[in-house]
Design an enzyme around this catalytic site. Structure first.
Site, PDB file in Angstrom:
ATOM      1  N   ASP A   1      -6.672 -10.704  -8.366  1.00  0.00           N
ATOM      2  CA  ASP A   1      -5.361 -10.306  -7.860  1.00  0.00           C
ATOM      3  C   ASP A   1      -4.602 -11.553  -7.391  1.00  0.00           C
ATOM      4  O   ASP A   1      -5.172 -12.444  -6.753  1.00  0.00           O
ATOM      5  CB  ASP A   1      -5.523  -9.306  -6.704  1.00  0.00           C
ATOM      6  CG  ASP A   1      -4.233  -8.571  -6.390  1.00  0.00           C
ATOM      7  OD1 ASP A   1      -4.179  -7.355  -6.633  1.00  0.00           O
ATOM      8  OD2 ASP A   1      -3.269  -9.213  -5.912  1.00  0.00           O
ATOM      9  N   ILE A   2      -3.313 -11.606  -7.673  1.00  0.00           N
ATOM     10  CA  ILE A   2      -2.490 -12.759  -7.322  1.00  0.00           C
ATOM     11  C   ILE A   2      -2.279 -12.861  -5.803  1.00  0.00           C
ATOM     12  O   ILE A   2      -1.983 -13.941  -5.291  1.00  0.00           O
ATOM     13  CB  ILE A   2      -1.136 -12.664  -8.075  1.00  0.00           C
ATOM     14  CG1 ILE A   2      -0.504 -14.028  -8.253  1.00  0.00           C
ATOM     15  CG2 ILE A   2      -0.190 -11.685  -7.413  1.00  0.00           C
ATOM     16  CD1 ILE A   2       0.651 -14.042  -9.247  1.00  0.00           C
TER      17      ILE A   2
ATOM     18  N   SER B   1       2.285  -0.162  -7.319  1.00  0.00           N
ATOM     19  CA  SER B   1       3.482  -0.958  -7.618  1.00  0.00           C
ATOM     20  C   SER B   1       3.524  -1.432  -9.070  1.00  0.00           C
ATOM     21  O   SER B   1       4.583  -1.802  -9.563  1.00  0.00           O
ATOM     22  CB  SER B   1       3.572  -2.164  -6.682  1.00  0.00           C
ATOM     23  OG  SER B   1       2.440  -2.993  -6.827  1.00  0.00           O
TER      24      SER B   1
ATOM     25  N   HIS C   1      -5.048   0.527 -12.579  1.00  0.00           N
ATOM     26  CA  HIS C   1      -5.922  -0.608 -12.254  1.00  0.00           C
ATOM     27  C   HIS C   1      -6.813  -0.216 -11.093  1.00  0.00           C
ATOM     28  O   HIS C   1      -6.366   0.377 -10.121  1.00  0.00           O
ATOM     29  CB  HIS C   1      -5.110  -1.855 -11.913  1.00  0.00           C
ATOM     30  CG  HIS C   1      -3.957  -1.623 -10.990  1.00  0.00           C
ATOM     31  ND1 HIS C   1      -2.758  -1.081 -11.427  1.00  0.00           N
ATOM     32  CD2 HIS C   1      -3.814  -1.828  -9.672  1.00  0.00           C
ATOM     33  CE1 HIS C   1      -1.936  -0.977 -10.399  1.00  0.00           C
ATOM     34  NE2 HIS C   1      -2.556  -1.408  -9.319  1.00  0.00           N
ATOM     35  N   LEU C   2      -8.069  -0.583 -11.232  1.00  0.00           N
ATOM     36  CA  LEU C   2      -9.045  -0.364 -10.175  1.00  0.00           C
ATOM     37  C   LEU C   2      -9.109  -1.647  -9.357  1.00  0.00           C
ATOM     38  O   LEU C   2      -9.414  -2.713  -9.896  1.00  0.00           O
ATOM     39  CB  LEU C   2     -10.393  -0.092 -10.848  1.00  0.00           C
ATOM     40  CG  LEU C   2     -11.514   0.567 -10.061  1.00  0.00           C
ATOM     41  CD1 LEU C   2     -11.086   1.900  -9.484  1.00  0.00           C
ATOM     42  CD2 LEU C   2     -12.724   0.728 -10.988  1.00  0.00           C
TER      43      LEU C   2
HETATM   44  P1  5GP Z   1      -0.888  -1.631  -6.698  1.00  0.00           P
HETATM   45  O1  5GP Z   1       0.004  -1.923  -5.522  1.00  0.00           O
HETATM   46  O2  5GP Z   1      -0.090  -1.172  -7.910  1.00  0.00           O
HETATM   47  O3  5GP Z   1      -2.050  -0.739  -6.401  1.00  0.00           O
HETATM   48  O4  5GP Z   1      -1.544  -3.022  -7.087  1.00  0.00           O
HETATM   49  C1  5GP Z   1      -0.889  -3.984  -7.848  1.00  0.00           C
HETATM   50  C2  5GP Z   1      -1.596  -5.280  -7.594  1.00  0.00           C
HETATM   51  O5  5GP Z   1      -1.224  -6.187  -8.618  1.00  0.00           O
HETATM   52  C3  5GP Z   1      -1.240  -5.929  -6.262  1.00  0.00           C
HETATM   53  O6  5GP Z   1      -2.429  -6.090  -5.486  1.00  0.00           O
HETATM   54  C4  5GP Z   1      -0.610  -7.247  -6.665  1.00  0.00           C
HETATM   55  O7  5GP Z   1      -0.944  -8.310  -5.799  1.00  0.00           O
HETATM   56  C5  5GP Z   1      -1.139  -7.469  -8.064  1.00  0.00           C
HETATM   57  N1  5GP Z   1      -0.274  -8.227  -8.932  1.00  0.00           N
HETATM   58  C6  5GP Z   1       1.064  -8.030  -9.117  1.00  0.00           C
HETATM   59  N2  5GP Z   1       1.547  -8.894 -10.026  1.00  0.00           N
HETATM   60  C7  5GP Z   1       0.487  -9.638 -10.448  1.00  0.00           C
HETATM   61  C8  5GP Z   1       0.357 -10.704 -11.398  1.00  0.00           C
HETATM   62  O8  5GP Z   1       1.311 -11.125 -12.061  1.00  0.00           O
HETATM   63  N3  5GP Z   1      -0.878 -11.237 -11.559  1.00  0.00           N
HETATM   64  C9  5GP Z   1      -1.967 -10.789 -10.846  1.00  0.00           C
HETATM   65  N4  5GP Z   1      -3.139 -11.383 -11.084  1.00  0.00           N
HETATM   66  N5  5GP Z   1      -1.883  -9.787  -9.962  1.00  0.00           N
HETATM   67  C10 5GP Z   1      -0.669  -9.217  -9.759  1.00  0.00           C
END
Ligand code: 5GP
Ligand code: ZN
Length: 116
Positions: A32-33, A97, A102-103
């Site tokens: 995760d970034i 988001s 994604h897990l």
């Molecule tokens: P959500 O909020 O949808 O459950 O998780 C999305 C995740 O994707 C977040 O933890 C966010 O930090 C990660 N993320 C968003 N954009 C990128 C990216 O461009 N690269 C990586 N490696 N992670 C990302």
């Protein structure tokens, strides 16, 4: 299979770089970034599926493969025995988001429950 506007499809296709930690025929995982724990990886299917609500019965093998990936990653990262969390958010109200399932695999620190 792939959605032109999807960030995670672009990672699957190699159009956007990511630090890959696992790959199989059906799944890819990367760090995760914005990590929320010492280990924070995202396991995604190669196939574009927007949310848990969009998983079809025919996707069961693909979705199951996300958990075998999580298991492998936990072993690789040395967090399997101490414990880790594998969690998937569905829709904005739960914090999703990026709309390609994604897990989150989180570990390397103690994790409280329930999450906020
Ligand atoms: P959500 O909020 O949808 O459950 O998780 C999305 C995740 O994707 C977040 O933890 C966010 O930090 C990660 N993320 C968003 N954009 C990128 C990216 O461009 N690269 C990586 N490696 N992670 C990302
Ligand atoms: Zn996608």
């Amino acid at each position: 299979m792939s959605n032109d506007d999807c960030l995670f499809c672009k990672i699957v296709n190699g159009e956007i770089p990511a630090e890959l930690v696992y790959e199989s025929d059906s799944a890819v995982a990367f760090r995760d970034i914005n990590p929320q724990a010492p280990t924070h990886c995202l396991v995604i299917p190669r196939k574009h599926i927007s949310t848990i609500n969009d998983i079809d019965p025919g996707d069961e093998q693909i979705v199951g493969s996300l958990y075998t990936a999580a298991r492998e990653i936990a072993a690789q990262e040395g967090i399997a025995d101490a414990g880790y969390r594998a969690v998937m958010n569905c829709n904005e109200g739960a914090g999703q988001s990026v709309f390609h399932i994604h897990l989150h695999v989180l570990g390397g620190r103690s994790l409280s429950w329930p999450p906020g």
